[in-house]
Design a protein around this motif. Sequence first.
Motif, PDB file in Angstrom:
ATOM      1  N   LEU A   1       2.744   0.600  -2.159  1.00 23.09           N
ATOM      2  CA  LEU A   1       1.945   1.774  -2.920  1.00 23.09           C
ATOM      3  C   LEU A   1       1.215   2.631  -2.329  1.00 23.09           C
ATOM      4  O   LEU A   1       1.269   4.008  -2.491  1.00 23.09           O
ATOM      5  N   LYS A   2       0.201   2.009  -1.545  1.00 24.99           N
ATOM      6  CA  LYS A   2      -0.725   2.842  -0.761  1.00 24.99           C
ATOM      7  C   LYS A   2      -0.074   3.918   0.238  1.00 24.99           C
ATOM      8  O   LYS A   2      -0.570   4.937   0.248  1.00 24.99           O
ATOM      9  N   THR A   3       0.918   3.342   1.022  1.00 26.34           N
ATOM     10  CA  THR A   3       1.487   4.210   1.795  1.00 26.34           C
ATOM     11  C   THR A   3       2.169   5.321   1.200  1.00 26.34           C
ATOM     12  O   THR A   3       2.439   6.395   1.737  1.00 26.34           O
ATOM     13  N   MET A   4       3.033   4.939   0.140  1.00 26.62           N
ATOM     14  CA  MET A   4       3.561   6.208  -0.420  1.00 26.62           C
ATOM     15  C   MET A   4       2.674   7.370  -1.106  1.00 26.62           C
ATOM     16  O   MET A   4       2.823   8.347  -0.825  1.00 26.62           O
ATOM     17  N   GLU A   5       1.603   6.790  -1.444  1.00 32.34           N
ATOM     18  CA  GLU A   5       0.572   7.658  -1.969  1.00 32.34           C
ATOM     19  C   GLU A   5       0.176   8.477  -0.967  1.00 32.34           C
ATOM     20  O   GLU A   5      -0.161   9.706  -1.057  1.00 32.34           O
ATOM     21  N   GLY A   6      -0.284   7.878   0.061  1.00 37.19           N
ATOM     22  CA  GLY A   6      -0.744   8.447   1.232  1.00 37.19           C
ATOM     23  C   GLY A   6       0.231   9.514   1.775  1.00 37.19           C
ATOM     24  O   GLY A   6      -0.263  10.672   2.293  1.00 37.19           O
ATOM     25  N   THR A   7       1.525   9.141   2.049  1.00 38.36           N
ATOM     26  CA  THR A   7       2.515   9.978   2.512  1.00 38.36           C
ATOM     27  C   THR A   7       2.656  11.297   1.533  1.00 38.36           C
ATOM     28  O   THR A   7       3.018  12.248   2.329  1.00 38.36           O
ATOM     29  N   GLY A   8       2.656  11.224   0.361  1.00 42.99           N
ATOM     30  CA  GLY A   8       2.714  12.318  -0.448  1.00 42.99           C
ATOM     31  C   GLY A   8       1.737  13.001  -0.338  1.00 42.99           C
ATOM     32  O   GLY A   8       2.025  14.412  -0.428  1.00 42.99           O
ATOM     33  N   LEU A   9       0.536  12.729  -0.328  1.00 44.43           N
ATOM     34  CA  LEU A   9      -0.712  13.513  -0.303  1.00 44.43           C
ATOM     35  C   LEU A   9      -0.596  14.341   1.211  1.00 44.43           C
ATOM     36  O   LEU A   9      -1.067  15.487   1.211  1.00 44.43           O
ATOM     37  N   SER A  10      -0.211  13.600   2.295  1.00 45.51           N
ATOM     38  CA  SER A  10      -0.348  14.244   3.532  1.00 45.51           C
ATOM     39  C   SER A  10       0.817  15.347   3.560  1.00 45.51           C
ATOM     40  O   SER A  10       0.494  16.210   4.158  1.00 45.51           O
ATOM     41  N   ILE A  11       2.056  15.016   2.883  1.00 44.27           N
ATOM     42  CA  ILE A  11       3.222  15.864   3.146  1.00 44.27           C
ATOM     43  C   ILE A  11       2.646  17.181   2.563  1.00 44.27           C
ATOM     44  O   ILE A  11       2.731  18.348   2.905  1.00 44.27           O
ATOM     45  N   MET A  12       2.109  17.076   1.032  1.00 45.62           N
ATOM     46  CA  MET A  12       1.532  18.419   0.673  1.00 45.62           C
ATOM     47  C   MET A  12       0.387  18.840   1.254  1.00 45.62           C
ATOM     48  O   MET A  12       0.297  20.235   1.381  1.00 45.62           O
TER      49      MET A  12
END
Length: 332
Positions: A232-243
Amino acid sequence: MKKIAVDAMGGDNAPQAIVEGVNRALAEFKDIEIELYGDEAKIKDYLTATERVTIQHTDEKIDSDDEPAKAVRRKKKASMVVGAQAVKEKKVQALISAGNTGALLAAGLFVVGRIKGIDRPGLLSTLPTADGRGVDMLDLGANAENTAHHLHQYAVLGSFYAENVRSVVKPRVGLLNNGTESTKGDPIRKEAYSLLSADKTLNFIGNIEARELMNGVADVVVADGFTGNAVLKTMEGTGLSIMGVLKEAVKTGGFKAKLGAFFLKDSLYHLRDLMDYSAAGGAVLFGLKAPVVKCHGSSDAKSVYYTIKQVRTMLETDVVSQLTEVFTSKED
């Protein structure tokens, strides 16, 4: 009328974001009542709704660095604990908080109580997928260690939630593993695979890998709490990083980048909305005697509004009572 308790003092942006989310929900849904727990003076600074809302003043709150179990035992007048007690006494039907996750889990287990027959309630959240359908995943951190039997129960819980709250017909259940083959994984995963395969009440589709989570390959994904929380934390972090990378590329890329962003504006907004997990609501501690839902600690008013909407749906579908009947009949 659906009565929902809201911890107004939990989270990074409390009480402003919490109360503003409540204002929006009360304006939108005419069949809910909200009880806000917390500092009355601070809550009134942001409360614009005048109907179907009451404030229960509390002087204490549980801080993010408090030790969860001790805080629930010692801070009996904390907003979160008083809200949980109101659920137990059936003064309200559900509890929402953006506060200390561990403390909310403790309050849910020790005050609200678990459904008979469920060994360990799991933390369940609906995560975004590329097809927009979403995937229900649990456990996302309620339990650091799990047995194969727990994972089997999570599959039952997740499938029940997907079918009754999100109206998914015959939810596809996947077991998170390090490969898709039935022989993959540690002994717990292998035993869980056997249990899930043998349960004909589930639409079990086998093992799935973490890289497939956002591709819509399953409606429910089962994991132990440690792994689920890390994913979950990886997905959240990845999404924020991409944006963040996209925004920086447009800002520093000169005229061509800005022109390209202008023509791709609608697509970029769609990408942003697709990866916005706040619209799915909060994480449900599923398996308790009443809905207890955790908002993200950094929740804004929009996220709080969607969490109230989620809880309203849970109460409307009476999913907890239905779940209780299922597990009570198994015990009998």
